[in-house]
Design an enzyme around this catalytic site. Structure first.
Site, PDB file in Angstrom:
ATOM      1  N   SER A 125       0.672  -1.126  -0.050  1.00 27.70           N
ATOM      2  CA  SER A 125      -0.184  -0.016  -0.071  1.00 27.70           C
ATOM      3  C   SER A 125       0.831   1.275   0.046  1.00 27.70           C
ATOM      4  O   SER A 125       1.738   1.547   0.896  1.00 27.70           O
ATOM      5  CB  SER A 125      -0.816   0.039   1.436  1.00 27.70           C
ATOM      6  OG  SER A 125      -1.657  -0.954   1.287  1.00 27.70           O
TER       7      SER A 125
ATOM      8  N   HIS B 235      -5.505  -9.503  -1.449  1.00 31.00           N
ATOM      9  CA  HIS B 235      -5.245  -9.895  -0.078  1.00 31.00           C
ATOM     10  C   HIS B 235      -6.346 -10.816   0.302  1.00 31.00           C
ATOM     11  O   HIS B 235      -7.555 -10.759  -0.480  1.00 31.00           O
ATOM     12  CB  HIS B 235      -5.579  -8.617   0.977  1.00 31.00           C
ATOM     13  CG  HIS B 235      -4.593  -7.238   0.615  1.00 31.00           C
ATOM     14  ND1 HIS B 235      -4.897  -6.561  -0.286  1.00 31.00           N
ATOM     15  CD2 HIS B 235      -3.299  -7.358   1.302  1.00 31.00           C
ATOM     16  CE1 HIS B 235      -3.808  -5.563  -0.169  1.00 31.00           C
ATOM     17  NE2 HIS B 235      -2.875  -6.116   0.660  1.00 31.00           N
TER      18      HIS B 235
ATOM     19  N   TYR C  91      -8.385 -10.726   2.773  1.00 30.66           N
ATOM     20  CA  TYR C  91      -9.710  -9.624   3.316  1.00 30.66           C
ATOM     21  C   TYR C  91     -10.499  -9.409   1.978  1.00 30.66           C
ATOM     22  O   TYR C  91     -11.701  -9.007   2.216  1.00 30.66           O
ATOM     23  CB  TYR C  91      -9.308  -8.545   4.120  1.00 30.66           C
ATOM     24  CG  TYR C  91      -8.403  -7.416   3.781  1.00 30.66           C
ATOM     25  CD1 TYR C  91      -8.990  -6.400   2.600  1.00 30.66           C
ATOM     26  CD2 TYR C  91      -7.443  -7.333   3.856  1.00 30.66           C
ATOM     27  CE1 TYR C  91      -8.466  -5.688   2.058  1.00 30.66           C
ATOM     28  CE2 TYR C  91      -6.439  -6.281   3.276  1.00 30.66           C
ATOM     29  CZ  TYR C  91      -6.906  -5.261   2.282  1.00 30.66           C
ATOM     30  OH  TYR C  91      -6.129  -4.462   1.939  1.00 30.66           O
ATOM     31  N   GLU C  92      -9.910  -9.346   0.824  1.00 30.08           N
ATOM     32  CA  GLU C  92     -10.616  -8.820  -0.242  1.00 30.08           C
ATOM     33  C   GLU C  92     -11.547 -10.111  -0.518  1.00 30.08           C
ATOM     34  O   GLU C  92     -12.431  -9.831  -1.770  1.00 30.08           O
ATOM     35  CB  GLU C  92      -9.733  -8.489  -1.443  1.00 30.08           C
ATOM     36  CG  GLU C  92      -8.978  -7.376  -1.200  1.00 30.08           C
ATOM     37  CD  GLU C  92      -8.065  -6.913  -2.304  1.00 30.08           C
ATOM     38  OE1 GLU C  92      -8.391  -6.466  -3.145  1.00 30.08           O
ATOM     39  OE2 GLU C  92      -6.806  -7.388  -2.027  1.00 30.08           O
TER      40      GLU C  92
ATOM     41  N   MET D 151      -1.445  -7.251   7.064  1.00 28.01           N
ATOM     42  CA  MET D 151      -2.240  -7.884   6.434  1.00 28.01           C
ATOM     43  C   MET D 151      -1.918  -8.689   5.313  1.00 28.01           C
ATOM     44  O   MET D 151      -2.773  -9.149   4.348  1.00 28.01           O
ATOM     45  CB  MET D 151      -3.795  -7.002   6.089  1.00 28.01           C
ATOM     46  CG  MET D 151      -4.462  -6.352   7.258  1.00 28.01           C
ATOM     47  SD  MET D 151      -5.558  -5.306   6.816  1.00 28.01           S
ATOM     48  CE  MET D 151      -5.828  -4.379   8.242  1.00 28.01           C
ATOM     49  N   SER D 152      -0.697  -8.912   4.893  1.00 30.94           N
ATOM     50  CA  SER D 152      -0.005  -9.430   3.956  1.00 30.94           C
ATOM     51  C   SER D 152       1.096 -10.420   3.961  1.00 30.94           C
ATOM     52  O   SER D 152       1.517 -10.625   5.080  1.00 30.94           O
ATOM     53  CB  SER D 152       0.029  -8.554   2.598  1.00 30.94           C
ATOM     54  OG  SER D 152       1.087  -7.553   3.264  1.00 30.94           O
TER      55      SER D 152
ATOM     56  N   ASN E   5       2.085   3.831  10.508  1.00 28.64           N
ATOM     57  CA  ASN E   5       1.183   4.168  11.554  1.00 28.64           C
ATOM     58  C   ASN E   5       1.897   3.532  12.885  1.00 28.64           C
ATOM     59  O   ASN E   5       2.130   2.466  12.808  1.00 28.64           O
ATOM     60  CB  ASN E   5      -0.332   4.142  11.610  1.00 28.64           C
ATOM     61  CG  ASN E   5      -0.548   2.603  11.052  1.00 28.64           C
ATOM     62  OD1 ASN E   5      -0.299   2.037  10.034  1.00 28.64           O
ATOM     63  ND2 ASN E   5      -1.352   1.901  12.103  1.00 28.64           N
TER      64      ASN E   5
END
Ligand code: HPA
Length: 279
Positions: free
Chosen positions: A30, A83, A85-86, A214-215, A238
């Site tokens: 990202s 991902h 989550y997709e 997440m990857s 972050n």
């Protein structure tokens, strides 16, 4: 499930468009896709034009495979990834890595945006993955599940050194030479798409995780299964929130914004590394 034929068909559709033989695969997470613009003599192939290749639906993931030269190496660079989550299956998430292997690549460099769990980490820092905790993989969402194709790799893959020691040592030296801080730590992958609760962050910290995302771990597994070397770097976008009722809230915009700081640092390290790449 995919078979070798699926990986070979995708590899052929890519090879038919290339004059160069890529040796190194790269996945840009990202906000990090801009790095692909550093490649010269580029061929850009939209994911949608490669049979079986999962398109990325996430904002900040452009969805192109860019093949070209970078510091004397030929790299195939993914601007964005699929991902779990997709809604993709783990074999779909791992598909591009399998195709890179079918194309003859020996090394993958995985990058991601991650939340910093280690209290010493700041936004914009880089972290070399020395190891990982693959929570989805530990409870069954693992790309190596199902019948094992011995032509692709062995059934029980050892992961005591998932991330290649020599590549890590080289990356550490390069970063030190360039004066770019590079942490070395443990990346924990979760399925997402929700960010973690403060209680989850405190739990992950107690478990020894330094960064969360997440990857990456699923791709690393497919690569190690195929005998490829793996180097992985997180960009800390972050600081994960570990106190309930904090005024702060993690959001995707800050993840993408931090890319502006991270990309130049990551680019400098990777270019220097590729310039004299250990074979
Ligand atoms: N958590 C999970 N994934 C992430 C984060 C985070 O804080 N930041 C970037 N990707």
């Amino acid at each position: 499930m995919f078979t070798s034929d699926d990986y070979q068909a995708a590899a052929k559709s890519i090879r038919d468009r290339l004059t160069l033989q890529p040796q190194i695969g790269m996945v840009l997470g990202s906000g990090l896709g801009k790095l692909a613009e550093e490649l010269s003599a580029r061929t850009v192939i939209p994911y949608a034009e490669i049979p079986g290749w999962p398109p990325s639906t996430v904002h900040g993931h452009r969805g192109n495979l860019v093949i070209g030269r970078l510091e004397g190496q030929v790299a195939a660079v993914m601007q964005g990834r699929a991902h779990f989550y997709e809604g993709y299956s783990m074999p779909q998430v791992a598909f591009p890595i399998r195709v890179m292997k079918a194309l003859g690549m020996h090394t993958v460099i995985l990058t991601n945006a991650a939340g910093g769990i280690n209290k010493a980490y700041q936004v914009g820092d880089l972290m070399l993955l020395e190891d990982h905790i693959n929570l989805p993989g530990m409870v069954g969402a693992n790309p190596l599940m199902g019948p094992n194709d011995e032509a692709l790799g062995i059934r029980f893959v050892g992961l005591a050194q998932a991330y290649d020691r020599r590549l890590r040592e080289r990356a550490t030296l390069v970063a030190a030479r360039l004066g770019i801080p590079l942490h070395s730590g443990v990346y924990c992958s979760l399925s997402g798409p929700a960010f973690e609760t403060p209680a989850e962050i405190r739990m992950l910290r107690a478990w020894g995780a330094d960064a969360v995302g997440m990857s990456t771990t699923h791709e690393a597994l497919a690569a190690r299964h195929g005998g490829m070397r793996v180097l992985a770097i997180s960009g800390i976008t972050n600081c994960a929130i570990d106190q309930v009722d904090s005024d702060l809230e993690t959001n995707h915009e800050e993840v993408l914004e931090a890319g502006a700081v991270i990309v130049p640092r990551l680019t400098a390290i990777l270019k220097d590394l590729l310039n004299d790449f250990p074979t």
